[in-house]
Each structure stands twice: as structure tokens, then as C-alpha cells.
Design a protein around this motif. Structure first.
Motif, PDB file in Angstrom:
ATOM      1  N   TRP A 135       0.831  -1.203   0.000  1.00  0.00           N
ATOM      2  CA  TRP A 135       0.000   0.000   0.000  1.00  0.00           C
ATOM      3  C   TRP A 135       0.862   1.247   0.000  1.00  0.00           C
ATOM      4  O   TRP A 135       2.010   1.226   0.451  1.00  0.00           O
ATOM      5  CB  TRP A 135      -0.923  -0.010   1.220  1.00  0.00           C
ATOM      6  CG  TRP A 135      -1.560  -1.344   1.383  1.00  0.00           C
ATOM      7  CD1 TRP A 135      -1.178  -2.339   2.239  1.00  0.00           C
ATOM      8  CD2 TRP A 135      -2.644  -1.885   0.625  1.00  0.00           C
ATOM      9  NE1 TRP A 135      -1.963  -3.446   2.074  1.00  0.00           N
ATOM     10  CE2 TRP A 135      -2.879  -3.202   1.094  1.00  0.00           C
ATOM     11  CE3 TRP A 135      -3.447  -1.381  -0.393  1.00  0.00           C
ATOM     12  CZ2 TRP A 135      -3.874  -4.000   0.559  1.00  0.00           C
ATOM     13  CZ3 TRP A 135      -4.442  -2.186  -0.911  1.00  0.00           C
ATOM     14  CH2 TRP A 135      -4.650  -3.475  -0.427  1.00  0.00           C
ATOM     15  N   HIS A 136       0.301   2.311  -0.508  1.00  0.00           N
ATOM     16  CA  HIS A 136       1.021   3.585  -0.578  1.00  0.00           C
ATOM     17  C   HIS A 136       1.344   4.106   0.810  1.00  0.00           C
ATOM     18  O   HIS A 136       2.415   4.668   1.043  1.00  0.00           O
ATOM     19  CB  HIS A 136       0.175   4.604  -1.354  1.00  0.00           C
ATOM     20  CG  HIS A 136       0.891   5.874  -1.654  1.00  0.00           C
ATOM     21  ND1 HIS A 136       0.335   7.107  -1.455  1.00  0.00           N
ATOM     22  CD2 HIS A 136       2.137   6.104  -2.139  1.00  0.00           C
ATOM     23  CE1 HIS A 136       1.197   8.047  -1.793  1.00  0.00           C
ATOM     24  NE2 HIS A 136       2.298   7.460  -2.218  1.00  0.00           N
ATOM     25  N   LYS A 137       0.419   3.936   1.747  1.00  0.00           N
ATOM     26  CA  LYS A 137       0.629   4.362   3.128  1.00  0.00           C
ATOM     27  C   LYS A 137       0.062   3.302   4.068  1.00  0.00           C
ATOM     28  O   LYS A 137      -0.852   2.571   3.720  1.00  0.00           O
ATOM     29  CB  LYS A 137      -0.063   5.707   3.390  1.00  0.00           C
ATOM     30  CG  LYS A 137       0.599   6.879   2.696  1.00  0.00           C
ATOM     31  CD  LYS A 137       0.059   8.208   3.198  1.00  0.00           C
ATOM     32  CE  LYS A 137      -1.350   8.464   2.707  1.00  0.00           C
ATOM     33  NZ  LYS A 137      -1.817   9.823   3.071  1.00  0.00           N
ATOM     34  N   ARG A 138       0.611   3.249   5.259  1.00  0.00           N
ATOM     35  CA  ARG A 138       0.125   2.296   6.247  1.00  0.00           C
ATOM     36  C   ARG A 138      -1.245   2.709   6.784  1.00  0.00           C
ATOM     37  O   ARG A 138      -1.655   3.850   6.682  1.00  0.00           O
ATOM     38  CB  ARG A 138       1.108   2.193   7.425  1.00  0.00           C
ATOM     39  CG  ARG A 138       2.383   1.422   7.090  1.00  0.00           C
ATOM     40  CD  ARG A 138       3.281   1.344   8.308  1.00  0.00           C
ATOM     41  NE  ARG A 138       4.444   0.513   8.044  1.00  0.00           N
ATOM     42  CZ  ARG A 138       4.480  -0.793   8.227  1.00  0.00           C
ATOM     43  NH1 ARG A 138       3.412  -1.420   8.684  1.00  0.00           N
ATOM     44  NH2 ARG A 138       5.573  -1.479   7.977  1.00  0.00           N
ATOM     45  N   SER A 141      -5.537   4.976   5.673  1.00  0.00           N
ATOM     46  CA  SER A 141      -5.555   6.256   4.974  1.00  0.00           C
ATOM     47  C   SER A 141      -5.027   6.157   3.552  1.00  0.00           C
ATOM     48  O   SER A 141      -5.008   7.147   2.830  1.00  0.00           O
ATOM     49  CB  SER A 141      -4.712   7.282   5.745  1.00  0.00           C
ATOM     50  OG  SER A 141      -3.377   6.839   5.858  1.00  0.00           O
ATOM     51  N   SER A 142      -4.583   4.974   3.123  1.00  0.00           N
ATOM     52  CA  SER A 142      -4.017   4.824   1.790  1.00  0.00           C
ATOM     53  C   SER A 142      -5.103   4.873   0.724  1.00  0.00           C
ATOM     54  O   SER A 142      -6.156   4.257   0.856  1.00  0.00           O
ATOM     55  CB  SER A 142      -3.253   3.502   1.686  1.00  0.00           C
ATOM     56  OG  SER A 142      -2.711   3.348   0.398  1.00  0.00           O
ATOM     57  N   ASN A 144      -4.224   4.152  -2.553  1.00  0.00           N
ATOM     58  CA  ASN A 144      -3.793   3.233  -3.601  1.00  0.00           C
ATOM     59  C   ASN A 144      -3.114   2.006  -3.002  1.00  0.00           C
ATOM     60  O   ASN A 144      -2.429   2.099  -1.989  1.00  0.00           O
ATOM     61  CB  ASN A 144      -2.802   3.919  -4.560  1.00  0.00           C
ATOM     62  CG  ASN A 144      -3.358   5.189  -5.153  1.00  0.00           C
ATOM     63  OD1 ASN A 144      -4.339   5.158  -5.875  1.00  0.00           O
ATOM     64  ND2 ASN A 144      -2.747   6.313  -4.845  1.00  0.00           N
ATOM     65  N   GLY A 145      -3.341   0.879  -3.638  1.00  0.00           N
ATOM     66  CA  GLY A 145      -2.696  -0.357  -3.206  1.00  0.00           C
ATOM     67  C   GLY A 145      -2.736  -1.388  -4.319  1.00  0.00           C
ATOM     68  O   GLY A 145      -3.402  -1.196  -5.334  1.00  0.00           O
ATOM     69  N   THR A 164      -7.846   1.264  -5.794  1.00  0.00           N
ATOM     70  CA  THR A 164      -7.766   2.707  -5.612  1.00  0.00           C
ATOM     71  C   THR A 164      -9.092   3.268  -5.117  1.00  0.00           C
ATOM     72  O   THR A 164     -10.160   2.722  -5.415  1.00  0.00           O
ATOM     73  CB  THR A 164      -7.360   3.412  -6.916  1.00  0.00           C
ATOM     74  OG1 THR A 164      -7.243   4.816  -6.665  1.00  0.00           O
ATOM     75  CG2 THR A 164      -8.378   3.174  -8.021  1.00  0.00           C
ATOM     76  N   VAL A 188      -8.782  -1.590   2.985  1.00  0.00           N
ATOM     77  CA  VAL A 188      -7.554  -1.018   2.454  1.00  0.00           C
ATOM     78  C   VAL A 188      -6.348  -1.780   2.967  1.00  0.00           C
ATOM     79  O   VAL A 188      -5.423  -2.076   2.240  1.00  0.00           O
ATOM     80  CB  VAL A 188      -7.444   0.481   2.832  1.00  0.00           C
ATOM     81  CG1 VAL A 188      -6.082   1.028   2.431  1.00  0.00           C
ATOM     82  CG2 VAL A 188      -8.535   1.276   2.165  1.00  0.00           C
TER      83      VAL A 188
END
Length: 263
Positions: A135-138, A141-142, A144-145, A164, A188
Motif C-alpha cells: 500500500w502507498h501508506k500504512r 488512509s491509503s 492506492n494499493g 484505488t 484497504v
């Protein structure tokens, strides 16, 4: 270039002028005019060929920027520093061309990987896959993945699902159509919908069944597959990753040791 040119009409190379038509610029592609002051004839040509209705030099610039993770803003800075014409105004429209090509190439590559895995499994199309996501962020809150399925037999990616919650086409539009997002806030972090999509299309897109599931210790993805019964009466077996078992055991042992030291 002027020293190497000669007029195709009078074959003179003494009074040749090479001129750029600034009004003809199409991104990095420009029209170059060759004027012969000896016979008065002139000819012109664009500095780049056309590929897929776009000039090749512009496609290469866009692809080069995308390959290093940059976009239109970086392309403008690069062209300014190199004293090149500015990049095409509709820089992002080239992304769809690259996406279609990359989809075709990746599909062919993954189909070959599945074929190799089936052969390595004694020509049995019921193969084992390792499933994991990034994932783009942990956290939750991401936006995109991506979830990937990798063959246990050969270690190659055989399918993936991009997830997304953001639609660039709807950005800034007041009366846009609401789209059904592929993932929800609670999915997510684990990519359950992505895992399910990969398994559901395996028989039609890859001509194989993923009857063995190797995960990272998180049972939510496997439980989703099990409850959905994607292969009917054929059960999907869960395999345990030795590395993750050792990691979990190590964390618990360390925690237990710290508790004993406190007491």
C-alpha cells in the motif's frame, strides 16, 4: 547540420539555410525548413516520426518521465534546463497509450508464468500461490494499493489487482458520475476484495485454479476465499509461511521474556 546539407534540386551546399518554424512546435517535435538561396527552392520536415497518432519524441519523453516516477512538471523543468522546446501541453494523455501496451505485455508474461507453474506441477492446473499486498501508506488512509499472486512453483507473478479510492477523471468535475470504488475503508489494509477478484477470474483468465493459499499469517484474505467458495466443491488449502510463523513466535517469546524479567 548546415555543413552536411545540400539542396535536392540544384545539389548546391553553399547557400543552405536551416530554419525552425516556431509556430509548428508540437511538444519536442518541430518543423525544420531547408532553404536554398542558390535556386530559391525550399523543403521542410518534422523532426520526429508519428507513432499511435503522437510524435515519437513526445511519447519517449512521457515514458521516460513515468519510468522514473515523474510527470509533466518535471518534464517542463528538464526541457527548460536542456534548452529544449516545452513538452506537449496534454502530457498526461499519453499515459493511456502506455497503460494499454503495458497491460498486454504483463498479461502475456503472467500467462507464460502460469503455464510454467502448471508444467512444474506435473501438468496439474491446481497450483499453489502466495498472496500479499502493498500500500502507498500504512493504516486505513491509503488511497492506492495492489494485491499480487505469485506462483509458489517458480516465484513469478501470475496475477495482480490494483486498488484505488481515487479517480483522476472525476477530479474537479461538479456533475461527475459517482463510481463504485473497488475497495472500502475497512479493506484497504488487507486487500480482501483484491484477493477475491484474483481468485474469481483465475479459471477464465489463467486456465488454472489456485487451490493452495500461502499468506502472510493474516487469515482475513483466506477466509474471504473460503467463504466465497470460488471453486465450488473444491476446497482451497491454507499453507503457512515458515518465515511469518518464526517472526510471530519470536515476537511472543521476546514479549514473554520481558514480562518474566519485570516480575
Amino acid at each position: 547540420m548546415k555543413n552536411l546539407l545540400c539542396c535536392k534540386y540544384c545539389c548546391s551546399s553553399e547557400k543552405i539555410e536551416l530554419r525552425e518554424d516556431l509556430k509548428s512546435r508540437r511538444g519536442l517535435a518541430v518543423s525544420l525548413g531547408i532553404i536554398c538561396h542558390n535556386c530559391g527552392e525550399s523543403t521542410s520536415t518534422m523532426s520526429s516520426k508519428i507513432s499511435n497518432k503522437c510524435y515519437d519524441v513526445n511519447l519517449r519523453l512521457t515514458y521516460g518521465m513515468r519510468a522514473i516516477g515523474k510527470g509533466g512538471a518535471a518534464a517542463r523543468i528538464f526541457c527548460g534546463l536542456m534548452k529544449l522546446p516545452p513538452p506537449p501541453a496534454k502530457f498526461e494523455r499519453h499515459n493511456s497509450l502506455f497503460l494499454n501496451v503495458l497491460k498486454t505485455i504483463s498479461e502475456d508474461s503472467m500467462n507464460v508464468a502460469v503455464h510454467e507453474a502448471v508444467i512444474a506441477n506435473d501438468n496439474n492446473s491446481n497450483i499453489a500461490v502466495a498472496v500479499d499486498g502493498t500500500w502507498h501508506k500504512r493504516g486505513y488512509s491509503s488511497l492506492n494499493g495492489v494485491v499480487c499472486a505469485t506462483s509458489v512453483e517458480n516465484g513469478k507473478v501470475i496475477d495482480f489487482e490494483a486498488l484505488t479510492k481515487y479517480c483522476s477523471s472525476c477530479k474537479g468535475k461538479k456533475n461527475h458520475v459517482k463510481i463504485v470504488l473497488k475497495i472500502t475503508k475497512d479493506s484497504v489494509g488487507n486487500g480482501m476484495s483484491g484477493v477475491l477478484s484474483i481468485f474469481q477470474r483465475s479459471e477464465t483468465s489463467r486456465k488454472a485454479c489456485y487451490t493452495q493459499y500461502l499468506g502472510d499469517g493474516d487469515s482475513k484474505g483466506f477466509l474471504t476465499i473460503k467463504e466465497a467458495k470460488v471453486y465450488g466443491d473444491t476446497e482451497v488449502e491454507k499453507l503457512e509461511c515458515v518465515g511469518h510463523v518464526q517472526k510471530a513466535y519470536g515476537h511472543k517469546s521476546e514479549k514473554h521474556s520481558k514480562n518474566e524479567q519485570r516480575h
